[in-house]
Design a protein around this motif. Structure first.
Motif, PDB file in Angstrom:
ATOM      1  N   PRO A 175      98.148  14.803 -25.609  1.00  0.00           N
ATOM      2  CA  PRO A 175      96.735  14.597 -25.969  1.00  0.00           C
ATOM      3  C   PRO A 175      95.974  13.675 -25.015  1.00  0.00           C
ATOM      4  O   PRO A 175      94.748  13.729 -24.963  1.00  0.00           O
ATOM      5  N   ASP A 176      96.685  12.830 -24.286  1.00  0.00           N
ATOM      6  CA  ASP A 176      96.008  11.914 -23.376  1.00  0.00           C
ATOM      7  C   ASP A 176      95.680  12.549 -22.032  1.00  0.00           C
ATOM      8  O   ASP A 176      94.968  11.947 -21.225  1.00  0.00           O
ATOM      9  N   ASP A 177      96.190  13.738 -21.780  1.00  0.00           N
ATOM     10  CA  ASP A 177      95.902  14.414 -20.527  1.00  0.00           C
ATOM     11  C   ASP A 177      94.413  14.758 -20.459  1.00  0.00           C
ATOM     12  O   ASP A 177      93.810  15.157 -21.456  1.00  0.00           O
TER      13      ASP A 177
ATOM     14  N   ASN B  17      93.197  18.083 -21.882  1.00  0.00           N
ATOM     15  CA  ASN B  17      93.083  18.165 -23.341  1.00  0.00           C
ATOM     16  C   ASN B  17      91.908  17.329 -23.844  1.00  0.00           C
ATOM     17  O   ASN B  17      91.199  17.730 -24.777  1.00  0.00           O
ATOM     18  N   GLN B  18      91.701  16.160 -23.252  1.00  0.00           N
ATOM     19  CA  GLN B  18      90.599  15.302 -23.686  1.00  0.00           C
ATOM     20  C   GLN B  18      89.236  15.946 -23.426  1.00  0.00           C
ATOM     21  O   GLN B  18      88.317  15.830 -24.236  1.00  0.00           O
TER      22      GLN B  18
END
Length: 259
Positions: free
Chosen positions: A126-128, A131-132
């Motif tokens: 999710p921190d990529d 994805n953000q």
């Protein structure tokens, strides 16, 4: 900001004599005051600061405003900056060319990541950034972009797409076609500082340094102080000193002439 210097047009009459002390500019401004203005000007690149300070030193310190030899003032400014590494060109002359008003779009190769919508989460978590931001994020080829011209400034924004999303690229280009025709000429974001601090026949000087007799300044003006920038307060007009501009003969002197 305080007062600034003035390089007068060559055809202007010599100004009336005023009592001044060496090292002071218009309104009693000192070279130190001028230098503080230059260093606090966020628009100035390091080379532009060198250029402004060279002219400031030549006008306010090395030579008197009321008794200036045009050739001597320009020689002093050129010597203050020195020559290029090859020794074949004055750094001041090259810096003048780089100060020509223009718009730079900032088309950065390092930021050309595909902006197509991401359909599935990227496995990097999710921190990529993909994805953000909800985008594909694949590196796009240099030519695969859609150009968007901002309505208020005409500044360019690039939307990149990878080979897998050329259909998105085609759609975005078509969506932007009409709005781009209505956008204004881009507001300059580079150069124009000489005309902000000094007054001279900069049109002729820029044309000579650029090697283009047909060069024209932006419709917004030749001085960076005149260019509108959203959210930034307009800089008030500056008081200026007078200094005659060089004629065509002196403009073509070589670095070796005054070493």
């Amino acid at each position: 900001m305080g007062a600034a210097l003035h390089l007068a047009h060559a055809e202007q009459p010599t100004p009336a004599s005023r009592n001044r002390t060496k090292g002071k500019g218009s309104g009693g401004e000192t070279f130190a005051d001028f230098a503080r203005q230059v260093y606090s000007d966020d628009r100035a690149t390091p080379k532009a600061r060198e250029l402004l300070l060279a002219f400031g030193y030549a006008t306010m310190v090395a030579h008197s405003e009321d008794d200036q030899d045009v050739h001597a003032v320009w020689v002093t400014a050129r010597r203050a900056m020195g020559v290029t590494r090859t020794g074949r060109e004055w750094r001041l002359d090259r810096a003048i060319a780089e100060d020509a008003p223009r718009y730079s779009s900032g088309k950065d190769r390092s930021r050309r990541v595909c902006a197509a919508p991401r359909l599935r989460p990227h496995p990097d978590g999710p921190d990529d950034f993909r994805n953000q931001q909800g985008i594909c994020g694949t590196l796009a080829d240099w030519e695969n972009y859609a150009l968007e011209k901002q309505a208020g400034t005409g500044w360019h924004r690039f939307h990149w797409f990878c080979k897998r999303h050329l259909d998105h690229l085609a759609r975005v280009r078509e969506q932007l076609r009409e709005p781009n025709t209505l956008a204004p000429e881009p507001v300059p974001n580079r150069g124009g500082l000489l005309a902000s601090y000094f007054d001279s026949d900069w049109l002729t000087t820029y044309r000579h340094r650029l090697g283009s007799p047909t060069w024209e300044p932006p419709v917004y003006g030749i001085s960076a102080d005149d260019w509108p920038t959203p959210g930034v307060e307009q800089i008030p007009p500056r008081a200026r000193l007078r200094l005659a501009a060089l004629d065509g003969t002196l403009l073509v002197e070589t670095p070796s002439s005054h070493r």
